[in-house]
Design a protein around this motif. Structure first.
Motif, mmCIF file in Angstrom:
data_model
loop_
_atom_site.group_PDB
_atom_site.id
_atom_site.type_symbol
_atom_site.label_atom_id
_atom_site.label_comp_id
_atom_site.label_asym_id
_atom_site.label_seq_id
_atom_site.Cartn_x
_atom_site.Cartn_y
_atom_site.Cartn_z
ATOM 1 N N LYS A 48 -3.166 -23.286 0.812
ATOM 2 C CA LYS A 48 -1.875 -23.320 0.121
ATOM 3 C C LYS A 48 -1.793 -24.431 -0.927
ATOM 4 C CE LYS A 48 0.714 -23.288 3.894
ATOM 5 N NZ LYS A 48 1.928 -23.247 4.757
ATOM 6 N N GLU A 104 0.444 -16.273 2.249
ATOM 7 C CA GLU A 104 1.246 -17.466 1.976
ATOM 8 C C GLU A 104 0.663 -18.267 0.811
ATOM 9 O OE1 GLU A 104 1.699 -19.701 5.546
ATOM 10 O OE2 GLU A 104 2.928 -18.166 6.540
ATOM 11 N N ALA A 105 -0.656 -18.310 0.731
ATOM 12 C CA ALA A 105 -1.294 -19.059 -0.359
ATOM 13 C C ALA A 105 -1.011 -18.411 -1.708
ATOM 14 C CB ALA A 105 -2.801 -19.142 -0.121
ATOM 15 N N GLY A 116 2.425 -18.640 -3.041
ATOM 16 C CA GLY A 116 2.687 -19.961 -3.596
ATOM 17 C C GLY A 116 2.004 -20.104 -4.938
ATOM 18 N N SER A 139 -1.500 -20.458 -5.339
ATOM 19 C CA SER A 139 -2.938 -20.232 -5.267
ATOM 20 C C SER A 139 -3.380 -18.885 -5.822
ATOM 21 C CB SER A 139 -3.409 -20.335 -3.810
ATOM 22 O OG SER A 139 -3.006 -21.555 -3.225
#
Length: 319
Positions: free
Chosen positions: A70, A91-92, A95, A97
């Motif tokens: 992340k 999730e990464a 965000g 990434s």
């Protein structure tokens, strides 16, 4: 090194001030070391993590690694099995990434023309197919080998995966170039006759077809004249210990014209005109099925219709 540069700079869109996270396991250190050597040579900011090798795609990494993902700008995932269908990846990329998923990579794979292709030149075709999937309500697929299958794709968005990543497209899997969609989980009905490959090290490129009968979105029966394939599939699926593994979660269209079916997952899924069918997890691509498992079946020379309009004819894109 020219190919590694192509992957990191052309596919990964790496900038000089960005942080890179490299993931590998004890079976992929050989190829990972080539990427690490390149990053050292250009004085990039990076960290690397050796994971315990898993036995299937979609297994979550340790919490420490998930946090490192992340906080990174570019993730090079070189583990043997893919992390693309994990919460950590989702999730990464939700965000900051960008994630290059490169399972089953080897040093020899770097010599394949499919890896060195101009991924950005295929973006328009991938976007066109993605938009057609997003606009569609029903998908129907047939092949001369006996595939006859329909599914509901209404209210599900297509996913554009052009093989490179940037601020708009944060998940890429070079040499795979594809558009895909997660059909409504209980909607798929019919027969799939797989003639290309099954993307697991126990099987790979097929010499005998595999028939999957699908009812209410779920595999009802598996048949092949090759008993070893049936036994391998039984072993792969039963190891998961969840009925969710049997649901069709993804349909993808390969669009890399330099990729030739060979038994490697990313080359096969991206091979131009092929279709692949992912069973198991799809919640990271717009579905609702969450399970630590994903297995793709690849077939060739299909006709595909969206709401009655032919968009692929015997493997050739018609859009």
């Amino acid at each position: 090194m020219n190919v590694v540069k192509h992957i990191i700079e052309h596919c990964g869109d790496l900038k000089s001030d960005e942080w890179v996270c490299v993931l590998y396991d004890n079976s992929t250190f050989g190829v990972a070391s080539v990427f690490l050597q390149y990053l050292e040579g250009i004085h990039a900011n990076f960290s690397s993590y050796e994971l315990i090798r898993t036995d299937t795609h979609g297994i979550e990494p340790p919490d420490e690694v998930a946090e490192a993902m992340k906080s990174s700008d570019l993730i090079l995932c070189l583990t043997q099995y893919s992390l693309a269908h994990t919460q950590a990846r989702l999730e990464a990329t939700n965000g900051k990434s960008r994630f290059l998923s490169m399972p089953e990579y080897s040093v020899s794979l770097l010599n394949d023309p499919a890896v060195a292709t101009d991924f950005r030149s295929r973006l328009q075709a991938v976007e066109a197919m993605t938009q057609a999937l997003t606009n569609g309500k029903e998908l129907y697929i047939e092949t001369a080998a006996g595939t006859r299958m329909k599914m509901d794709i209404s209210n599900r968005g297509g996913n554009c995966c052009p093989g490179f990543v940037n601020q708009l497209y944060r998940l890429g899997s070079p040499p795979d170039i594809e558009a895909n969609i997660a059909p409504n989980e209980a909607s798929t009905e019919g027969m799939l006759v797989i003639d290309g490959s099954i993307t697991h090290e126990l099987i790979g490129k097929l010499t005998d077809t595999v028939e999957l009968r699908i009812s209410k979105g779920k595999i009802d029966s598996i048949y092949s004249a090759n008993e070893e394939i049936c036994q391998a599939l039984d072993k792969i699926f039963t190891r998961v210990k969840s009925d969710k593994a049997y649901y069709l979660g993804e349909v993808g269209i390969g669009l890399n014209k330099d990729a030739v079916l060979c038994g490697n997952m990313l080359i096969d899924e991206g091979s131009y005109g092929s279709l692949h069918f992912g069973f198991g997890s799809n919640y990271t691509i717009g579905g609702s099925n969450k399970v630590s498992f994903h297995l793709d079946f690849v077939l060739t020379k299909a006709n595909m219709y969206i709401d009655g309009t032919m968009v692929i004819k015997e493997g050739e894109m018609q859009l």
